[in-house]
Write an enzyme that holds these catalytic residues in place. Structure first.
Site, short mmCIF file in Angstrom:
data_model
loop_
_atom_site.label_atom_id
_atom_site.label_comp_id
_atom_site.label_asym_id
_atom_site.label_seq_id
_atom_site.Cartn_x
_atom_site.Cartn_y
_atom_site.Cartn_z
N CYS A 79 0.88 -1.27 0.00
CA CYS A 79 -0.27 -0.02 -0.08
C CYS A 79 0.91 1.24 0.12
O CYS A 79 1.56 1.69 -0.86
CB CYS A 79 -1.16 0.01 1.20
SG CYS A 79 -2.37 1.16 0.92
N HIS A 183 -3.83 -4.91 -0.19
CA HIS A 183 -3.37 -5.37 1.12
C HIS A 183 -3.46 -6.88 1.05
O HIS A 183 -4.60 -7.47 1.41
CB HIS A 183 -4.14 -4.99 2.25
CG HIS A 183 -3.98 -3.43 2.57
ND1 HIS A 183 -3.00 -3.12 3.69
CD2 HIS A 183 -4.62 -2.37 2.23
CE1 HIS A 183 -3.00 -1.81 3.56
NE2 HIS A 183 -4.04 -1.21 2.80
N GLU A 185 -2.37 -8.95 3.52
CA GLU A 185 -2.77 -9.63 4.63
C GLU A 185 -4.26 -9.32 4.95
O GLU A 185 -4.68 -9.91 5.84
CB GLU A 185 -1.92 -8.71 5.73
CG GLU A 185 -2.35 -7.39 5.96
CD GLU A 185 -1.97 -6.31 5.00
OE1 GLU A 185 -2.25 -5.04 5.20
OE2 GLU A 185 -1.52 -6.50 3.98
#
Length: 201
Positions: A79, A183, A185
């Protein structure tokens, strides 16, 4: 061991949890000397570009990042961590970046029907044979939250693109440097596959 850089602006817990879930040990640090000794480095980020650069410089992390990349250490920007790799950003004026990737970061200019920030799930179309996207189907969906996007000068850096009113660069990859605007994650099993691919490098 995955070393995650803490410069006061990263989504550290989610990144750590993602790698931990895959069985990787994670060191979160704001110390340049620990970054310089790392086997793999992750630069996450959420927030303003200028503040991020200032924080990195105050901690000497900007120089450490450039040094580990030059040494060939696998490096992943996420990001804002991806945007910081570019030469400059036009967020709140002109701000210099790390200049690892020649290019600029600009705000979305979109048709009225599209909201900024771009927030939610969107597809990534792969642009090259990618180690980061190994085993991941083309046009897989990932989670995005951002108002600015990167424009690299050299097309050979582009690993993925995404459509959101315009076509923008959503992943970068060259040699030991990898970066995603999305993202991983926060992107479910497909996102974890991105983290695993990085962890296995």
């Amino acid at each position: 061991m995955i070393t995650v850089i803490d410069y006061g602006m990263g989504n550290l817990a989610s990144v750590k949890n993602g790698f931990n879930k895959l069985g990787y040990k994670v060191l979160i640090t704001d110390k340049a000397d620990e970054v310089l000794k790392a086997e793999k480095v992750v630069l996450p980020g959420v927030g303003a570009f200028a503040d991020a650069v200032s924080n990195l410089q105050k901690l000497g992390l900007d120089k450490a990042i450039k040094e580990v990349i030059a040494k060939g250490v696998p490096f992943l920007g996420i990001c804002l961590g991806m945007q910081l790799l570019l030469s400059a950003s036009y967020e709140d004026g002109l701000n210099e970046g790390l200049n690892i990737v020649k290019g600029k970061v600009i705000k979305f200019t979109l048709p009225p029907s599209y909201k900024v920030p771009h927030m939610g799930w969107n597809a990534v179309k792969k642009s090259q044979q990618s180690r980061l996207f190994k085993g991941i189907a083309d046009n897989s969906y990932f989670y995005f939250v951002h108002s600015y996007h990167a424009i690299p000068e050299d097309e050979s850096w582009v690993a993925g693109r995404t459509e959101y009113g315009i076509t923008f660069v959503s992943a970068l990859e060259k040699d030991n440097v990898f970066a995603t605007q999305f993202h991983p994650e926060k992107s479910g099993e497909t996102g974890l596959k991105i983290l695993r691919n990085f962890g296995e490098m």
